[in-house]
Design a protein around this motif. Structure first.
Motif, mmCIF file in Angstrom:
data_model
loop_
_atom_site.group_PDB
_atom_site.id
_atom_site.type_symbol
_atom_site.label_atom_id
_atom_site.label_comp_id
_atom_site.label_asym_id
_atom_site.label_seq_id
_atom_site.Cartn_x
_atom_site.Cartn_y
_atom_site.Cartn_z
ATOM 1 N N TRP A 86 0.838 -1.190 0.000
ATOM 2 C CA TRP A 86 0.000 0.000 0.000
ATOM 3 C C TRP A 86 0.884 1.256 0.000
ATOM 4 N N THR A 87 1.555 1.507 -1.084
ATOM 5 C CA THR A 87 2.518 2.613 -1.123
ATOM 6 C C THR A 87 1.851 3.986 -1.102
ATOM 7 N N ASN A 88 0.527 4.057 -1.332
ATOM 8 C CA ASN A 88 -0.177 5.339 -1.302
ATOM 9 C C ASN A 88 -0.856 5.617 0.032
ATOM 10 N N VAL A 89 -0.862 4.647 0.936
ATOM 11 C CA VAL A 89 -1.605 4.827 2.186
ATOM 12 C C VAL A 89 -0.912 5.870 3.054
ATOM 13 N N HIS A 90 -1.692 6.848 3.501
ATOM 14 C CA HIS A 90 -1.103 7.851 4.390
ATOM 15 C C HIS A 90 -1.755 7.858 5.766
ATOM 16 N N ILE A 91 -2.899 7.199 5.923
ATOM 17 C CA ILE A 91 -3.487 7.042 7.252
ATOM 18 C C ILE A 91 -3.851 5.570 7.436
ATOM 19 N N PRO A 104 5.873 -5.214 11.892
ATOM 20 C CA PRO A 104 6.741 -5.669 10.799
ATOM 21 C C PRO A 104 7.693 -4.581 10.313
ATOM 22 N N SER A 105 8.926 -4.966 10.072
ATOM 23 C CA SER A 105 9.901 -4.008 9.547
ATOM 24 C C SER A 105 9.466 -3.488 8.179
ATOM 25 N N GLU A 106 8.659 -4.267 7.443
ATOM 26 C CA GLU A 106 8.173 -3.845 6.124
ATOM 27 C C GLU A 106 7.307 -2.592 6.199
ATOM 28 N N MET A 107 6.815 -2.256 7.384
ATOM 29 C CA MET A 107 6.047 -1.013 7.522
ATOM 30 C C MET A 107 6.898 0.191 7.130
ATOM 31 N N GLY A 108 8.194 0.057 7.238
ATOM 32 C CA GLY A 108 9.101 1.126 6.840
ATOM 33 C C GLY A 108 9.050 1.444 5.355
ATOM 34 N N GLU A 109 8.376 0.591 4.577
ATOM 35 C CA GLU A 109 8.231 0.812 3.133
ATOM 36 C C GLU A 109 7.000 1.650 2.793
ATOM 37 N N LEU A 110 6.193 1.980 3.776
ATOM 38 C CA LEU A 110 4.981 2.779 3.547
ATOM 39 C C LEU A 110 5.351 4.266 3.603
ATOM 40 N N HIS A 111 6.083 4.723 2.612
ATOM 41 C CA HIS A 111 6.692 6.056 2.630
ATOM 42 C C HIS A 111 5.693 7.208 2.620
ATOM 43 N N ALA A 112 4.444 6.981 2.209
ATOM 44 C CA ALA A 112 3.435 8.048 2.213
ATOM 45 C C ALA A 112 2.755 8.194 3.566
ATOM 46 N N LEU A 113 3.014 7.275 4.500
ATOM 47 C CA LEU A 113 2.323 7.230 5.785
ATOM 48 C C LEU A 113 2.581 8.498 6.601
ATOM 49 N N PHE A 131 11.411 2.077 10.756
ATOM 50 C CA PHE A 131 10.455 3.174 10.915
ATOM 51 C C PHE A 131 11.133 4.528 10.727
ATOM 52 N N SER A 132 12.445 4.576 10.851
ATOM 53 C CA SER A 132 13.169 5.825 10.617
ATOM 54 C C SER A 132 13.050 6.266 9.157
ATOM 55 N N GLN A 133 12.659 5.371 8.267
ATOM 56 C CA GLN A 133 12.479 5.700 6.850
ATOM 57 C C GLN A 133 11.134 6.369 6.571
ATOM 58 N N LEU A 134 10.260 6.413 7.562
ATOM 59 C CA LEU A 134 8.927 6.999 7.394
ATOM 60 C C LEU A 134 8.996 8.500 7.631
ATOM 61 N N SER A 135 9.606 9.201 6.712
ATOM 62 C CA SER A 135 9.904 10.624 6.905
ATOM 63 C C SER A 135 8.659 11.504 6.928
ATOM 64 N N LYS A 136 7.544 11.044 6.384
ATOM 65 C CA LYS A 136 6.305 11.835 6.402
ATOM 66 C C LYS A 136 5.446 11.554 7.628
ATOM 67 N N LEU A 137 5.809 10.541 8.394
ATOM 68 C CA LEU A 137 5.028 10.154 9.565
ATOM 69 C C LEU A 137 5.144 11.229 10.644
ATOM 70 N N LEU A 155 12.787 6.292 15.918
ATOM 71 C CA LEU A 155 11.826 7.397 15.900
ATOM 72 C C LEU A 155 12.394 8.762 16.229
ATOM 73 N N CYS A 156 13.578 8.838 16.773
ATOM 74 C CA CYS A 156 14.063 10.115 17.295
ATOM 75 C C CYS A 156 15.165 10.730 16.441
ATOM 76 N N GLU A 157 15.039 10.613 15.149
ATOM 77 C CA GLU A 157 16.003 11.263 14.258
ATOM 78 C C GLU A 157 15.826 12.778 14.346
ATOM 79 N N ASP A 158 16.912 13.507 14.159
ATOM 80 C CA ASP A 158 16.862 14.972 14.248
ATOM 81 C C ASP A 158 15.889 15.587 13.252
#
Length: 189
Positions: A86-91, A104-113, A131-137, A155-158
């Motif tokens: 679901w690469t378009n899912v944001h909510i 799941p670590s695969e949640m990190g692939e949901l970049h629109a989230l 989850f650090s890859q979820l920059s829009k979260l 979760l605590c990236e600058d």
């Protein structure tokens, strides 16, 4: 709404359907596998019912999906890895169910989230570093689970700016912290 009974499998034949909201009813039974045929669906509302069983793997076919609300049901089991297409899912709101297993670590692939709520379930393990890859979260609630360890690396990236980041990161009566989260905006125990 006052809908009772089960979700009709015939809804799966509506392949051009874009919006399906059956939330806030008294629907029971499982989510039909036929819902995987709703490939044009962008909005799926299953919230506040009495749905049981697992999320079908066939829902992974809903690649146009942008919003899913499956909260406040009796769903259980693990989140199927197929839904991470679901690469378009944001909510994605799946709180207040009986989901188990790890996040799941695969949640990190949901970049629109932008908003993820997995609170009030029985997830265990740690928050995956992916989850650090979820920059829009900007909103992530994960309290009242069985998560442990440190969530700070994930979760605590600058660069991350949180509107809501809520987890089980308060001390219990014995002074123990179940989940370390240095940047959480709200901590529960």
């Amino acid at each position: 709404n006052l809908l009772h009974g089960t979700l009709p499998i015939h809804l799966g034949k509506l392949s051009v359907l874009q919006y399906l909201n059956v939330g806030f009813n008294s629907l029971a039974g499982s989510v039909p596998t036929e819902f995987g045929h709703l490939t044009a669906l962008t909005w799926l509302g299953l919230y506040i019912n009495s749905l049981t069983g697992t999320l079908p793997t066939e829902l992974g076919r809903l690649t146009a999906l942008e919003l899913i609300y499956a909260n406040d049901n009796h769903l259980k089991g693990t989140l199927p890895t197929e839904i991470f297409s679901w690469t378009n899912v944001h909510i994605m709101i799946v709180s207040t169910n009986g989901f188990t297993g790890t996040l799941p670590s695969e949640m990190g692939e949901l970049h629109a989230l932008t908003n993820l709520d997995v609170s009030f379930n029985s997830f265990s393990g740690t928050v995956p570093t992916e989850f650090s890859q979820l920059s829009k979260l900007t909103q992530f609630t994960f309290f009242y689970n069985n998560l442990t360890g440190s969530a700070s690396n994930a979760l605590c990236e600058d660069s991350q700016s949180w509107e809501i980041l809520a987890g089980d990161c308060s001390e219990d009566d014995q002074g123990q912290v179940k989940l370390e989260c240095q940047c959480c905006t709200t901590c529960f125990r």
